[in-house]
Scaffold this motif. Sequence first.
Motif, PDB file in Angstrom:
ATOM      1  N   VAL A   1     -10.041   4.009   3.016  1.00  0.00           N
ATOM      2  CA  VAL A   1      -8.879   4.722   2.819  1.00  0.00           C
ATOM      3  C   VAL A   1      -8.484   4.986   1.456  1.00  0.00           C
ATOM      4  O   VAL A   1      -8.317   4.167   0.631  1.00  0.00           O
ATOM      5  CB  VAL A   1      -7.718   4.065   3.563  1.00  0.00           C
ATOM      6  CG1 VAL A   1      -6.496   4.823   3.499  1.00  0.00           C
ATOM      7  CG2 VAL A   1      -8.033   3.730   5.178  1.00  0.00           C
TER       8      VAL A   1
ATOM      9  N   PHE B   1      -5.134   7.144   0.277  1.00  0.00           N
ATOM     10  CA  PHE B   1      -4.023   7.852   0.885  1.00  0.00           C
ATOM     11  C   PHE B   1      -2.950   7.943  -0.376  1.00  0.00           C
ATOM     12  O   PHE B   1      -2.151   7.298  -0.552  1.00  0.00           O
ATOM     13  CB  PHE B   1      -3.515   6.533   1.903  1.00  0.00           C
ATOM     14  CG  PHE B   1      -2.535   7.291   2.957  1.00  0.00           C
ATOM     15  CD1 PHE B   1      -2.929   8.068   3.919  1.00  0.00           C
ATOM     16  CD2 PHE B   1      -1.110   7.506   2.628  1.00  0.00           C
ATOM     17  CE1 PHE B   1      -1.957   8.414   5.011  1.00  0.00           C
ATOM     18  CE2 PHE B   1      -0.272   8.046   3.513  1.00  0.00           C
ATOM     19  CZ  PHE B   1      -0.782   8.567   4.558  1.00  0.00           C
TER      20      PHE B   1
ATOM     21  N   ARG C   1       4.209  11.987  11.531  1.00  0.00           N
ATOM     22  CA  ARG C   1       4.005  10.643  10.877  1.00  0.00           C
ATOM     23  C   ARG C   1       4.100  10.868   9.386  1.00  0.00           C
ATOM     24  O   ARG C   1       4.224   9.732   8.716  1.00  0.00           O
ATOM     25  CB  ARG C   1       2.431  10.167  11.259  1.00  0.00           C
ATOM     26  CG  ARG C   1       2.247   8.692  11.019  1.00  0.00           C
ATOM     27  CD  ARG C   1       0.866   8.638  11.302  1.00  0.00           C
ATOM     28  NE  ARG C   1       0.655   8.376  12.901  1.00  0.00           N
ATOM     29  CZ  ARG C   1       1.086   7.436  13.632  1.00  0.00           C
ATOM     30  NH1 ARG C   1       1.546   6.248  12.975  1.00  0.00           N
ATOM     31  NH2 ARG C   1       0.827   7.792  14.829  1.00  0.00           N
TER      32      ARG C   1
ATOM     33  N   TYR D   1     -10.223   8.322   5.070  1.00  0.00           N
ATOM     34  CA  TYR D   1      -9.324   9.026   4.338  1.00  0.00           C
ATOM     35  C   TYR D   1      -9.564   9.474   3.050  1.00  0.00           C
ATOM     36  O   TYR D   1      -9.813   8.378   2.160  1.00  0.00           O
ATOM     37  CB  TYR D   1      -8.021   8.094   4.414  1.00  0.00           C
ATOM     38  CG  TYR D   1      -7.284   8.312   5.754  1.00  0.00           C
ATOM     39  CD1 TYR D   1      -7.827   7.477   6.667  1.00  0.00           C
ATOM     40  CD2 TYR D   1      -5.846   8.922   5.994  1.00  0.00           C
ATOM     41  CE1 TYR D   1      -7.185   7.558   7.962  1.00  0.00           C
ATOM     42  CE2 TYR D   1      -5.429   9.097   6.880  1.00  0.00           C
ATOM     43  CZ  TYR D   1      -5.804   8.181   8.054  1.00  0.00           C
ATOM     44  OH  TYR D   1      -5.199   8.089   9.429  1.00  0.00           O
TER      45      TYR D   1
ATOM     46  N   LYS E   1      -7.856  15.375  10.712  1.00  0.00           N
ATOM     47  CA  LYS E   1      -6.543  15.656  10.492  1.00  0.00           C
ATOM     48  C   LYS E   1      -6.210  15.921   8.955  1.00  0.00           C
ATOM     49  O   LYS E   1      -7.191  15.383   7.986  1.00  0.00           O
ATOM     50  CB  LYS E   1      -5.497  14.621  11.145  1.00  0.00           C
ATOM     51  CG  LYS E   1      -6.154  12.962  10.772  1.00  0.00           C
ATOM     52  CD  LYS E   1      -5.014  12.275  11.367  1.00  0.00           C
ATOM     53  CE  LYS E   1      -5.585  10.786  11.281  1.00  0.00           C
ATOM     54  NZ  LYS E   1      -4.784   9.843  12.053  1.00  0.00           N
TER      55      LYS E   1
ATOM     56  N   VAL F   1      -7.745  -2.085   6.248  1.00  0.00           N
ATOM     57  CA  VAL F   1      -8.435  -0.828   7.119  1.00  0.00           C
ATOM     58  C   VAL F   1      -9.489  -0.035   5.859  1.00  0.00           C
ATOM     59  O   VAL F   1      -9.106   0.499   4.848  1.00  0.00           O
ATOM     60  CB  VAL F   1      -7.397   0.272   7.626  1.00  0.00           C
ATOM     61  CG1 VAL F   1      -8.097   1.592   7.970  1.00  0.00           C
ATOM     62  CG2 VAL F   1      -6.187  -0.063   8.334  1.00  0.00           C
TER      63      VAL F   1
ATOM     64  N   ARG G   1       5.669   0.079   0.340  1.00  0.00           N
ATOM     65  CA  ARG G   1       5.374  -0.288   1.566  1.00  0.00           C
ATOM     66  C   ARG G   1       4.577  -1.481   1.627  1.00  0.00           C
ATOM     67  O   ARG G   1       3.683  -1.702   0.929  1.00  0.00           O
ATOM     68  CB  ARG G   1       4.382   0.834   2.453  1.00  0.00           C
ATOM     69  CG  ARG G   1       3.642   0.250   3.532  1.00  0.00           C
ATOM     70  CD  ARG G   1       3.002   1.134   4.365  1.00  0.00           C
ATOM     71  NE  ARG G   1       2.412   0.479   5.443  1.00  0.00           N
ATOM     72  CZ  ARG G   1       1.511   0.849   6.354  1.00  0.00           C
ATOM     73  NH1 ARG G   1       1.241   1.997   6.393  1.00  0.00           N
ATOM     74  NH2 ARG G   1       1.135   0.278   7.462  1.00  0.00           N
TER      75      ARG G   1
ATOM     76  N   TYR H   1       7.593   2.934   6.915  1.00  0.00           N
ATOM     77  CA  TYR H   1       6.155   2.875   6.245  1.00  0.00           C
ATOM     78  C   TYR H   1       6.099   4.025   5.743  1.00  0.00           C
ATOM     79  O   TYR H   1       6.726   5.372   5.842  1.00  0.00           O
ATOM     80  CB  TYR H   1       5.064   2.408   7.012  1.00  0.00           C
ATOM     81  CG  TYR H   1       4.864   3.031   8.178  1.00  0.00           C
ATOM     82  CD1 TYR H   1       5.527   3.022   9.458  1.00  0.00           C
ATOM     83  CD2 TYR H   1       3.813   4.123   8.298  1.00  0.00           C
ATOM     84  CE1 TYR H   1       5.079   3.651  10.617  1.00  0.00           C
ATOM     85  CE2 TYR H   1       3.315   4.757   9.438  1.00  0.00           C
ATOM     86  CZ  TYR H   1       4.095   4.638  10.562  1.00  0.00           C
ATOM     87  OH  TYR H   1       3.824   5.241  11.667  1.00  0.00           O
ATOM     88  N   ASP H   2       4.904   4.315   4.615  1.00  0.00           N
ATOM     89  CA  ASP H   2       4.465   5.439   4.126  1.00  0.00           C
ATOM     90  C   ASP H   2       5.691   6.429   3.405  1.00  0.00           C
ATOM     91  O   ASP H   2       5.763   7.422   3.392  1.00  0.00           O
ATOM     92  CB  ASP H   2       3.555   6.354   5.141  1.00  0.00           C
ATOM     93  CG  ASP H   2       2.354   5.686   5.315  1.00  0.00           C
ATOM     94  OD1 ASP H   2       2.237   4.397   4.857  1.00  0.00           O
ATOM     95  OD2 ASP H   2       1.516   6.122   6.376  1.00  0.00           O
TER      96      ASP H   2
ATOM     97  N   MET I   1       0.766  -1.128  -0.011  1.00  0.00           N
ATOM     98  CA  MET I   1       0.148   0.057   0.027  1.00  0.00           C
ATOM     99  C   MET I   1       0.757   1.181  -0.148  1.00  0.00           C
ATOM    100  O   MET I   1       2.084   1.197  -0.099  1.00  0.00           O
ATOM    101  CB  MET I   1      -0.896  -0.038   1.205  1.00  0.00           C
ATOM    102  CG  MET I   1       0.093  -0.172   2.489  1.00  0.00           C
ATOM    103  SD  MET I   1      -0.784  -0.512   4.038  1.00  0.00           S
ATOM    104  CE  MET I   1      -1.182   0.834   4.537  1.00  0.00           C
ATOM    105  N   ASN I   2       0.235   2.499   0.194  1.00  0.00           N
ATOM    106  CA  ASN I   2       1.105   3.760   0.521  1.00  0.00           C
ATOM    107  C   ASN I   2       2.479   3.653   0.047  1.00  0.00           C
ATOM    108  O   ASN I   2       3.361   3.574   0.958  1.00  0.00           O
ATOM    109  CB  ASN I   2       0.903   4.022   2.081  1.00  0.00           C
ATOM    110  CG  ASN I   2      -0.566   3.968   2.331  1.00  0.00           C
ATOM    111  OD1 ASN I   2      -1.625   3.756   1.653  1.00  0.00           O
ATOM    112  ND2 ASN I   2      -0.570   4.387   3.587  1.00  0.00           N
TER     113      ASN I   2
ATOM    114  N   ASP J   1      -5.613   0.533   3.143  1.00  0.00           N
ATOM    115  CA  ASP J   1      -4.124  -0.228   3.306  1.00  0.00           C
ATOM    116  C   ASP J   1      -4.176  -1.503   2.932  1.00  0.00           C
ATOM    117  O   ASP J   1      -3.574  -2.329   3.850  1.00  0.00           O
ATOM    118  CB  ASP J   1      -4.228  -0.058   5.044  1.00  0.00           C
ATOM    119  CG  ASP J   1      -4.372   1.307   5.627  1.00  0.00           C
ATOM    120  OD1 ASP J   1      -4.271   2.338   4.782  1.00  0.00           O
ATOM    121  OD2 ASP J   1      -4.302   1.446   6.882  1.00  0.00           O
TER     122      ASP J   1
HETATM  123  C1  BMA Z   1      -2.511   6.694   8.961  1.00  0.00           C
HETATM  124  C2  BMA Z   1      -0.983   5.916   8.407  1.00  0.00           C
HETATM  125  C3  BMA Z   1      -1.336   5.130   7.081  1.00  0.00           C
HETATM  126  C4  BMA Z   1      -2.658   4.675   7.005  1.00  0.00           C
HETATM  127  C5  BMA Z   1      -3.568   5.614   7.469  1.00  0.00           C
HETATM  128  C6  BMA Z   1      -5.136   4.630   7.359  1.00  0.00           C
HETATM  129  O1  BMA Z   1      -2.426   6.982  10.338  1.00  0.00           O
HETATM  130  O2  BMA Z   1      -0.846   5.094   9.322  1.00  0.00           O
HETATM  131  O3  BMA Z   1      -0.404   4.524   6.661  1.00  0.00           O
HETATM  132  O4  BMA Z   1      -2.801   4.297   5.413  1.00  0.00           O
HETATM  133  O5  BMA Z   1      -3.620   5.806   8.703  1.00  0.00           O
HETATM  134  O6  BMA Z   1      -4.941   3.374   8.317  1.00  0.00           O
END
Ligand code: BMA
Length: 309
Positions: free
Chosen positions: A264, A266, A137, A225, A195, A261, A44, A88-89, A28-29, A287
């Motif tokens: 999302v 992202f 993050r 997201y 956020k 998840v 990732r 990650y990410d 993902m991401n 995710d």
């Molecule tokens: C965020 C990160 C991302 C993730 C998103 C949804 O906080 O951890 O890596 O895609 O949450 O779980």
Amino acid sequence: MANETVFKRYPQNPIITAEAVPDANVIMNSAVVKFKGAYAGVFRVDTQEMVMELHAGFSQDGIHWNIEPRRIKFTGNVPDSIPSGLGYDPRITKIGDTYYITWCYYPCGSGPAIGLGRTKDFKNFTQMAPVLLPYNRNAVLFPRKINGRYAVLHRPSDNGHTPFGDVYYATSPDLLNWGDHKFVFGRTSGWQMTKVGAGPTPIETKDGWVMIYHGVHTTCNGFVYSMGGAILDLNQPWKVKYRTRRYLMAPTAEYERVGFVPNVVFPTAAILDEKTGKIDVYYGAADTYVALASADFGEMVSFIKKNSY
Ligand code: BMA
């Protein structure tokens, strides 16, 4: 497909699934760039031990990818975060002839910080000193110095599923010493009520830096997201000229709504084809996958301006 106002999803989405790496749980991401007439990336990969790793990958067309089965081993004077190399990410930014990678990692196991590495060939990677210490993050570098200094967008956080998050700007003379932090923009309402965080490398235009970001909505079922866009002043990027009130894309496809998840979208990478004016955005879906959506860049910029706060 609902909400395809500007971006159209690639019909064969998702383009990358866990099958691309033998012991992956999800992929993902991830970050991709144009490289030597083709494409390269840093992916990732969350393994079947549920450890988040960074893997290099290559592609001829940006859609079909060969991802290395083993994680990137960074060299350099910075000790690896923890023995597994958890990271990650990633985001990738080309400055001069070097590709810089920013990502989240856990130095000494103490919560997310922003790591920095570099490569020229996507085979040899060097880890540099962290850009920011815990807790932070996500971060992405600008593709050139601004007012003589390297610049980054970043998002301070906590060590959990942070229920807040605003975008900040910081600069450095040498990519080692970071400071001069400035607030850029924060959460507002609707799809970005909880956020916001920077996504792909900002793109320079005559109107300013075009940036794509994620925004998070809180529902009784958890976070959702989505993706939005903003235009920042060229010389003072902490000044926001435009910022989308409406999202550019929200999770409505099944592979965005259902997965490890749910709900999302992202965004982590964008490739603009200067000749055709097409922008390809790579994003993590639920995710679980890497997916692709494309737009006409001019239309995207007009949308950001027309739908701004
Ligand atoms: C965020 C990160 C991302 C993730 C998103 C949804 O906080 O951890 O890596 O895609 O949450 O779980």
